[in-house]
Design an enzyme around this catalytic site. Sequence first.
Site, mmCIF file in Angstrom:
data_model
loop_
_atom_site.group_PDB
_atom_site.id
_atom_site.type_symbol
_atom_site.label_atom_id
_atom_site.label_comp_id
_atom_site.label_asym_id
_atom_site.label_seq_id
_atom_site.Cartn_x
_atom_site.Cartn_y
_atom_site.Cartn_z
ATOM 1 N N ILE A 100 0.925 -1.269 0.053
ATOM 2 C CA ILE A 100 -0.073 0.042 -0.045
ATOM 3 C C ILE A 100 0.936 1.282 0.178
ATOM 4 C CG2 ILE A 100 -0.210 -0.163 2.537
ATOM 5 C CD1 ILE A 100 -3.174 0.992 2.136
ATOM 6 N N CYS A 101 0.384 2.320 -0.534
ATOM 7 C CA CYS A 101 0.845 3.662 -0.461
ATOM 8 C C CYS A 101 2.394 3.676 -1.524
ATOM 9 C CB CYS A 101 1.232 4.232 0.904
ATOM 10 S SG CYS A 101 1.753 5.931 0.959
#
Length: 181
Positions: A100-101
């Site tokens: 994620i991110c």
Amino acid sequence: MIVLFMANGTEEIEALTPVDLLRRAGIEVRIVGVGGRRVIGSHGVHIECDIADAEWECPAHLEGVVLPGGMPGTKHLDASPVVDRTLSTASSQGRLMAAICAAPLILGRRGLLDGFRATCFPGFEGELTGARVESSPVCRDGNIITARGAGAALPFALELVSALCGEERAKALAGEIQCSV
């Protein structure tokens, strides 16, 4: 078992939300601290990991790897030989790999996104080597799950539960926590 790696500078919500929801779903999760058992998140939250990377041995029954983002946490995970070896094992066995991110760049730099749809925090798209980049908050393609950032931590975690326990369990868990995702 799922392994989630954390390092100093990891975005706390992107790490702890998946841990919480996976454990609520009855999945064993080990938090491995890169650089030691105690890490400090990107917003100063002190976190005690289950074990340090120096103690981690990738088990034969590994179900998947989760990589939270945040800076400089992502850089620390990307530089870790322990993360690298674990991803290599997960990839060779067709196991779940989630990030994620900024952390999807870790998968991209290792060629693990080649031919897969993926998303990331805006500005890191160029690091998703070989991926078909999307702008959706969460993207699941085969054994790869990626998400854009902290705001997508809850849907990301629920997608992990769906991948591991089925869509019905993920929906039930969303209802239990009063999430309308």
